[in-house]
Motif scaffolding. Structure first.
Motif: not given
Length: 153
Positions: A35, A38-40, A46, A63, A65, A90, A94, A97
């Motif tokens: 890791r 880390v991209e989201a 973003a 996170a 979404t 993490r 999670e 979200s």
């Protein structure tokens, strides 16, 4: 034979098998390259996080979404002085979200949804503690934007 399974990577410290979470099954050490970036991204939002120069592991988690008209972002950073802080970050991202999506889709007010998501994330991280002296920790920031504005916790 080195005890590793299939094509699993070798631990940087002991040569053991690295688990999917980036920790060695044998000695428990977090792997340096795990890791590192880390991209989201989702719904026009973003986030990017890179491992810093002082730590072996990127303890940041996020996170991002969408849920209907809502865009949800959760950012957590593991407290480096606590054990398993990257796991705490993490998990918190999670869980929060995962709690925000159904609440917002069900019409729950954003401030109420954020409050409940924050509580759930806190309980999930607390459950990782082996003892009060071995408790992981992370920072927590969550935000939602949608009809009528922007809310954060």
């Amino acid at each position: 034979m080195d005890g590793r399974q299939g094509d699993a990577p070798a631990c940087a410290r002991c040569g053991g098998t690295v688990a999917p979470d980036g920790h060695c099954w044998d000695c428990g050490v977090a792997q340096p390259a795990f890791r590192s970036r880390v991209e989201a991204a989702a719904g026009g939002a973003a986030g990017v996080s890179d491992r810093g120069k002082r730590r072996e592991v990127n303890a940041d988690a996020m996170a991002v979404t969408t849920a209907g008209a809502w865009t949800i972002g959760v950012v957590c950073d593991g407290v480096s002085m606590s054990p398993r802080s990257e796991r705490a970050a993490r998990l918190a991202a999670e869980v929060a979200s995962g709690a925000l999506v159904p609440a917002l889709l069900a019409g729950t007010a954003p401030e109420i949804a954020l409050e409940e998501a924050t509580r759930r994330a806190g309980r999930a991280v607390a459950a990782l503690a082996v003892s009060p002296d071995e408790a992981p920790a992370c920072t927590f920031v969550a935000g939602v934007t949608g009809p009528g504005g922007l809310w954060c916790a």
